[in-house]
Design a protein around this motif. Structure first.
Motif, PDB file in Angstrom:
ATOM      1  N   UNK A  57      -0.183  -0.375  -9.948  1.00 22.57           N
ATOM      2  CA  UNK A  57      -0.800  -1.360  -9.049  1.00 22.57           C
ATOM      3  C   UNK A  57      -1.629  -0.701  -7.953  1.00 22.57           C
ATOM      4  N   UNK A  58      -1.058   0.253  -7.216  1.00 23.44           N
ATOM      5  CA  UNK A  58      -1.805   0.816  -6.084  1.00 23.44           C
ATOM      6  C   UNK A  58      -3.010   1.617  -6.539  1.00 23.44           C
ATOM      7  N   UNK A  59      -2.968   2.155  -7.762  1.00 22.16           N
ATOM      8  CA  UNK A  59      -4.143   2.883  -8.256  1.00 22.16           C
ATOM      9  C   UNK A  59      -5.324   1.930  -8.402  1.00 22.16           C
ATOM     10  N   UNK A  60      -5.080   0.754  -8.988  1.00 22.42           N
ATOM     11  CA  UNK A  60      -6.160  -0.197  -9.179  1.00 22.42           C
ATOM     12  C   UNK A  60      -6.572  -0.899  -7.904  1.00 22.42           C
TER      13      UNK A  60
ATOM     14  N   UNK B 132       7.618  -9.767 -10.936  1.00 19.03           N
ATOM     15  CA  UNK B 132       6.786  -8.582 -11.057  1.00 19.03           C
ATOM     16  C   UNK B 132       7.226  -7.561 -10.014  1.00 19.03           C
ATOM     17  N   UNK B 133       6.943  -6.331 -10.301  1.00 13.53           N
ATOM     18  CA  UNK B 133       7.214  -5.270  -9.339  1.00 13.53           C
ATOM     19  C   UNK B 133       6.034  -5.149  -8.376  1.00 13.53           C
ATOM     20  N   UNK B 134       6.352  -4.940  -7.101  1.00 12.15           N
ATOM     21  CA  UNK B 134       5.298  -4.785  -6.097  1.00 12.15           C
ATOM     22  C   UNK B 134       5.627  -3.593  -5.207  1.00 12.15           C
ATOM     23  N   UNK B 135       4.678  -2.674  -5.013  1.00 12.82           N
ATOM     24  CA  UNK B 135       4.920  -1.477  -4.191  1.00 12.82           C
ATOM     25  C   UNK B 135       4.841  -1.808  -2.708  1.00 12.82           C
ATOM     26  N   UNK B 136       5.854  -2.455  -2.203  1.00 11.69           N
ATOM     27  CA  UNK B 136       5.889  -2.915  -0.817  1.00 11.69           C
ATOM     28  C   UNK B 136       5.977  -1.736   0.141  1.00 11.69           C
ATOM     29  N   UNK B 137       5.205  -1.810   1.218  1.00 15.99           N
ATOM     30  CA  UNK B 137       5.193  -0.725   2.211  1.00 15.99           C
ATOM     31  C   UNK B 137       6.605  -0.401   2.670  1.00 15.99           C
ATOM     32  N   UNK B 138       6.861   0.886   2.867  1.00 15.98           N
ATOM     33  CA  UNK B 138       8.131   1.431   3.340  1.00 15.98           C
ATOM     34  C   UNK B 138       9.248   1.332   2.296  1.00 15.98           C
ATOM     35  N   UNK B 139       8.885   0.976   1.052  1.00 17.48           N
ATOM     36  CA  UNK B 139       9.861   0.987  -0.030  1.00 17.48           C
ATOM     37  C   UNK B 139       9.380   1.966  -1.099  1.00 17.48           C
TER      38      UNK B 139
ATOM     39  N   UNK C  77       4.649  -5.155   6.611  1.00 17.32           N
ATOM     40  CA  UNK C  77       5.674  -4.688   5.676  1.00 17.32           C
ATOM     41  C   UNK C  77       5.598  -5.445   4.354  1.00 17.32           C
ATOM     42  N   UNK C  78       4.781  -6.481   4.266  1.00 19.83           N
ATOM     43  CA  UNK C  78       4.597  -7.236   3.030  1.00 19.83           C
ATOM     44  C   UNK C  78       3.368  -6.786   2.253  1.00 19.83           C
ATOM     45  N   UNK C  79       2.694  -5.737   2.718  1.00 17.59           N
ATOM     46  CA  UNK C  79       1.532  -5.247   1.986  1.00 17.59           C
ATOM     47  C   UNK C  79       1.900  -3.946   1.275  1.00 17.59           C
ATOM     48  N   UNK C  80       0.949  -3.421   0.477  1.00 20.44           N
ATOM     49  CA  UNK C  80       1.317  -2.310  -0.406  1.00 20.44           C
ATOM     50  C   UNK C  80       1.341  -0.963   0.308  1.00 20.44           C
ATOM     51  N   UNK C  81       1.970  -0.014  -0.361  1.00 22.32           N
ATOM     52  CA  UNK C  81       2.225   1.299   0.221  1.00 22.32           C
ATOM     53  C   UNK C  81       0.949   2.086   0.513  1.00 22.32           C
ATOM     54  N   UNK C  82       0.107   2.249  -0.496  1.00 24.13           N
ATOM     55  CA  UNK C  82      -0.998   3.200  -0.386  1.00 24.13           C
ATOM     56  C   UNK C  82      -1.982   2.814   0.711  1.00 24.13           C
ATOM     57  N   UNK C  83      -2.281   1.534   0.841  1.00 20.50           N
ATOM     58  CA  UNK C  83      -3.184   1.073   1.901  1.00 20.50           C
ATOM     59  C   UNK C  83      -2.496   1.138   3.261  1.00 20.50           C
ATOM     60  N   UNK C  84      -1.338   0.490   3.371  1.00 20.23           N
ATOM     61  CA  UNK C  84      -0.736   0.265   4.683  1.00 20.23           C
ATOM     62  C   UNK C  84      -0.229   1.554   5.313  1.00 20.23           C
TER      63      UNK C  84
END
Length: 796
Positions: free
Chosen positions: A226-229, A275-282, A693-700
C-alpha cells in the motif's frame, strides 16, 4: 470617422458576446467538469516514445465525454508525414456495454495511481516498441506493430493448459519482457509467464512463481504494498531482467498491520470489507525481494532472495533493472532519515549448510524464505538527513556507461541536485524534480528554478545545460532514439499540448523547440501535434500571480471575470483555496489549476491560493520547516497570506473569509476555523485527515516522526471545543486513503462539545470523488453553505 466608429462598435459587440459566452460556460462549469472528468477525457496521456523514436504509444478516449480509453500510436511514414493510428479500442474488443471485469487488486492499483478512466488504462511495450500488451475484460491482449511501423493488429493472448484457466481472469500489471517474447503478470498469489507463440504456434502459460496452497491472504506476490503505491509512486511489484530470462519479484506479508474495515452504510445488507492498513505508529508490511530464473517455457528454474539489512531499512522504495547492469534498489529506514542505494549481485547466489535446495523453485514460502539462496548486495551510496530524505522519480539509476545517477541534497546551496558518481552536475538553485531519461551524453530532467514552472532541462555530462521549453508551464517528456514526445500545460492554452518530434541524425536535444510548429527548426527532422479531443471550459481564468508576506509566499489571486455580476465590486469576501501541505503545489503556471477558482470567483469571491512551507520547488530548507509542526506552520502561512492580501487586492474583505480544500487542504480548512477563527470565518473540509494517527506510516512519519505527543499536537480532535465558526465536513465512506473515521471522530468530538456543524456523507465515494453526480453537485452545495455562513446574497 464613421467607419472607425462602426469598427469600434463591432469590436465592442464581439467582446460583449465573448463575455456572455464565457458567463454561460461558467454557469455550466460544475456539470461540464463532471461530464468530462475535469476536462481530461479525449486528451492524449501516458505517452511513451519507443525504439528508434519514430513511434510513440499513448492513450486517448474517443471524445470529451467518453470514459473508455483506447490505445493509439503516433508514427511518421518514410516521407515524414505524421499519422495517429488507433491500435486497440475496448468497445471493438469486448463489444459495446461489456463488463470490463476489473480485478480487486487492479482497482486498488488504479485508486493508488488516481486513475479515473476506463477501458485500456495502462500498457507495456518491449524495448524495440514492436509489441504492446494490456489487460482488458479479464483477458490479456497483444498488439503486434506492422513491419513498416505504420499500423498494427491486436489479438487475445492465452494458453491451452486447462490448469491455468483460473489464472487468466485476475490479471494485474501485465508487463512485456524487454525482447518482446514473453509477458508476465501477477494475480496477487501467482506470477504467470505467457510465452507468445510464433509462426502459428499457440501461446503457452506457465506459473513462474506462486505462494503455497493455504498461504494467508495477507501475503501477496508481485504487487506493490500500500505505502509503495500511495506514497512512493511505485506501482510495480516485479521487474524483468534485461535478457528476459529472469524476474525480480516483490512479496510482502501485511499480517502485522492493523485490520481496517470498509463498509457501505447505505447498504447494510452488504458485509464490510476487511483490509490491512499501514497505520502510523503501528507495524508495516514485511517486504522481501526475490529472483526467479526462468526456463525456456517460462516456468521456474531457480529461486533466490535478495539480502539487505531489513531490520534497519524496512522500505523498498525503488527497484530498477537496466540493460547492461544488475538490479539496483533503494531502501529506506522507518523514519526515512537514512537510505542506501544497493547493487544486487544476481550472478553469485550463496547458500549456507542450513539452507537445503528448495524442492520446488516455483513456490515461495515467504515465512521460511531463510532456506533460499542469498543474493548479496553492495552499498553504492548512502544518504542521511535529520528530518527526512525525499524520493526523486527516475532515480537512482545507471547511465549507459555505468555511472550512478542519484539525487543529492546540497544544504550549502539549499538545492536538490543531480549527481553522477557523487559529483553534482546540475546547477545550484535549480531544484531537481524528476529524471526522465539518462542518455549516452546527457540527462533529461524536470527541474524548477521558479517553483511555479516545471521545466524540461538537458544536463550534458560535460557540464552543458539547456532549458527546452519555450515558455513556463508543467512539462514532461518521453525520449527514445532520435524521438521525443513533449507534453505540458501552460497559462496560454487550456488543457494538455503534446508534440512528437524526430530529431535529425546527430542533433542534440538543444535543437528541440517545444512549440509543435509544422515548420521545424534546424536539427529537427519532423515535428507534429498529437490531437486532443478534450473539452475546454470556455473561459480563461482571471489570474494574477503575487508574492505575499515576509516569506514571500507564492500565491495566485483570481477575481471575478469581465461580465460577471460581481465585476467591479468594491468589497468581496475572500475564499482561501489551498492544498497547503507537504509534497504538492497549487500555485503553478497551468491554466487548469484555476478553472475551479474562476468558477468560485464568479460566485462572488476573491479567490486566494498560497503555497506555504512544505510545498515543493523552493528547496530542502523550505520543505523541512514543517517537521513535527506542520499543522501550525502551514496554518500560519495561510494566515500570513490573508493578512497581506489587502496591500495588493484592496477589494478583499477580511471580515468575510472562508477556506475550502480536499485531503490536506481539507485538514487545513478545518484547522483554520478551529485555531484561527478571527481570520477564517467559515470552512468546507473535504476528506480531512483530522487525526494523524489514522493516516499511513510512510507519509505521516516522514513529517511527524514517531512520537505520539507530536501527533496529538498536529491533530485537531482536541480542538473541537474551540469551534465558533460554520464548518462543513465532507467525506466518502469508501475512501481507503483518508478513512471516514477522521471525519466521524471530529464530528463526534464536536457533538460532545456541543458545537454545531454540518456533515456531508458521500456513500460509495473514494478519495478521488469521480462519480459525476457527486462531482456536479459538490461545488454548488459548498457555495450555498458559504453564502449562508458569510451572509452573501446570490446573484443567479
Amino acid at each position: 470617422m464613421a467607419e472607425q466608429v462602426e469598427e469600434q462598435a463591432a469590436l465592442t459587440q464581439a467582446e460583449e458576446q465573448t463575455q456572455q459566452q464565457a458567463q454561460l460556460h461558467i454557469a455550466d462549469y460544475p456539470q461540464a467538469k463532471a461530464r468530462t472528468l475535469r476536462f481530461t477525457l479525449g486528451s492524449p496521456r501516458s505517452i511513451r516514445a519507443v525504439g528508434d523514436g519514430k513511434r510513440a504509444f499513448f492513450l486517448r478516449s474517443g471524445g470529451p465525454e467518453d470514459f473508455e480509453t483506447s490505445l493509439w500510436m503516433s508514427t511518421f511514414d518514410p516521407s515524414g508525414e505524421h499519422k495517429e493510428v488507433l491500435l486497440a479500442d475496448p468497445r471493438q474488443l469486448l463489444g459495446e456495454g461489456a463488463d470490463e471485469a476489473v480485478p480487486a487488486e487492479e482497482k486498488a492499483r488504479r485508486e493508488r495511481s488516481r486513475e479515473g478512466g476506463q477501458g485500456i488504462v495502462a500498457y507495456s511495450t518491449d524495448r524495440a516498441g514492436h509489441r504492446v500488451v494490456f489487460a482488458l475484460g479479464g483477458q490479456l491482449w497483444l498488439v503486434q506493430v506492422d513491419s513498416d511501423g505504420l499500423g498494427g493488429s491486436v489479438r487475445a493472448l492465452g494458453g491451452q493448459d486447462a490448469q491455468m484457466l483460473d489464472k487468466v481472469h485476475n490479471i494485474v500489471n501485465p508487463t512485456l519482457s524487454p525482447d518482446g517474447t514473453r509477458v508476465a503478470y501477477t494475480t496477487g498469489r501467482e506470477l504467470v509467464v505467457v510465452t507468445i507463440g510464433v509462426d502459428g504456434e499457440p501461446d503457452t502459460m506457465r506459473l513462474a512463481l506462486a505462494l503455497p496452497q493455504g498461504e494467508s491472504d495477507d501475503v501477496k506476490l508481485g504487487l506493490a504494498e500500500f505505502v509503495a503505491g500511495e506514497e512512493m509512486d511505485r506501482y510495480e511489484g516485479f521487474w524483468w531482467s534485461p535478457q528476459s530470462d529472469a524476474l525480480l519479484v516483490e512479496a510482502f506479508d501485511a499480517s502485522a498491520e492493523p485490520v481496517w474495515y470498509l463498509s457501505d452504510p447505505a447498504n447494510p445488507s452488504q458485509p464490510a470489507a476487511a483490509r490491512r492498513y499501514p497505520q502510523a505508529l503501528t507495524a508495516n508490511a514485511k517486504v522481501g525481494l526475490f529472483l526467479v530464473k526462468l526456463k525456456t517455457d517460462g516456468s521456474a528454474a531457480g529461486l533466490s532472495q535478495v539480502e539487505w539489512a531489513h531490520e534497519s531499512f524496512e522500505y523498498l522504495a525503488v527497484a530498477r533493472w537496466q540493460a547492461g547492469h544488475g538490479p539496483l534498489i533503494l531502501v529506506q529506514n522507518r523514519r526515512q532519515t537514512d537510505d542506501q542505494i544497493l547493487a544486487v549481485d544476481v550472478e553469485h547466489p550463496t547458500r549456507s549448510d542450513e539452507s537445503p535446495e528448495a524442492s520446488d523453485p516455483g513456490v515461495l514460502d515467504f515465512a521460511n524464505r531463510s532456506q533460499l539462496p542469498v543474493l548479496a548486495t553492495e552499498v553504492l551510496s548512502a544518504h542521511s538527513n535529520p528530518q527526512w530524505l525525499d524520493l526523486v522519480p527516475g532515480l537512482p539509476a545507471y547511465t549507459p556507461d555505468g555511472r550512478l545517477a542519484e539525487a543529492l541534497v546540497d544544504l550549502n546551496t539549499d538545492t536538490t541536485r543531480l549527481g553522477l558518481d557523487g559529483q553534482m552536475i546540475s546547477p545550484a538553485g535549480c531544484q531537481l524534480r524528476e529524471v526522465l531519461d539518462l542518455g549516452e551524453g546527457d540527462a533529461l530532467a524536470v527541474v524548477s528554478s521558479d517553483p511555479r514552472s516545471f521545466d524540461l532541462m538537458r544536463f550534458g555530462y560535460d557540464g552543458s545545460l539547456k532549458v527546452l521549453n519555450s515558455r513556463p508551464g508543467m512539462w514532461t517528456a518521453s525520449r527514445a532514439g532520435r524521438g521525443i514526445v513533449v507534453s505540458g500545460q501552460t497559462m496560454q492554452e487550456p488543457g494538455v499540448c503534446a508534440w512528437h518530434t524526430l530529431l535529425a541524425s546527430g542533433a542534440q536535444l538543444d535543437a528541440l523547440a517545444c512549440s509543435g510548429k509544422s515548420q521545424p527548426k534546424a536539427g529537427v527532422e519532423v515535428c507534429s501535434h498529437l490531437h486532443s479531443q478534450a473539452a475546454q471550459p470556455g473561459f480563461t481564468p482571471n489570474v494574477d500571480f503575487v508574492r505575499l508576506g515576509e516569506d514571500q509566499l507564492f500565491a495566485a489571486v483570481v477575481r471575478p471575470s469581465v461580465g460577471s455580476p460581481w465585476e467591479g465590486e468594491d468589497h468581496l469576501p475572500v475564499l482561501l483555496k489551498p492544498y497547503g501541505g507537504p509534497g504538492f503545489q497549487q500555485v503553478v503556471f497551468s491554466q487548469s489549476y484555476y478553472w475551479d477558482a474562476q468558477w468560485w470567483a464568479d460566485q462572488g469571491f476573491i479567490v486566494l491560493t498560497a503555497d506555504g512551507h512544505g510545498t515543493t520547488g523552493r528547496g530542502p530548507t523550505w520543505d523541512r520547516a514543517i517537521f513535527e509542526k506542520m499543522a501550525q506552520v502551514t496554518l500560519d502561512d495561510q494566515v500570513a497570506a490573508v493578512q497581506a492580501l489587502p496591500d495588493l487586492v484592496p477589494q478583499a474583505d477580511l471580515s468575510r473569509v472562508a477556506m475550502i480544500g480536499w485531503s490536506y487542504g481539507g485538514f487545513l480548512s478545518a484547522l483554520s476555523v478551529l485555531r484561527a477563527p478571527e481570520v477564517v470565518h467559515a470552512a468546507c473540509a473535504g476528506a480531512p485527515p483530522t487525526d494523524w494517527t489514522l493516516y499511513d506510516t510512510h507519509y505521516t512519519e516522514r513529517y511527524l516522526g514517531l512520537d505520539s505527543a507530536v501527533y496529538r499536537r498536529n491533530s485537531i480532535i482536541d480542538d473541537a471545543p474551540k469551534l465558533r465558526r460554520p464548518l462543513m465536513l465532507i467525506h466518502g465512506f469508501a475512501d481507503d486513503n483518508v478513512s471516514v473515521a477522521n471525519t466521524l471522530r471530529l464530528s463526534q468530538a464536536l457533538m460532545a462539545a456541543g458545537r454545531p456543524h454540518t456533515v456531508l456523507p458521500l456513500t460509495g465515494i473514494t478519495h478521488m470523488t469521480n462519480d459525476p453526480v457527486v462531482a456536479e453537485h459538490l461545488l454548488v452545495l459548498q457555495r450555498d453553505f458559504l453564502y449562508e455562513a458569510l451572509g452573501v446574497q446570490s446573484r443567479d
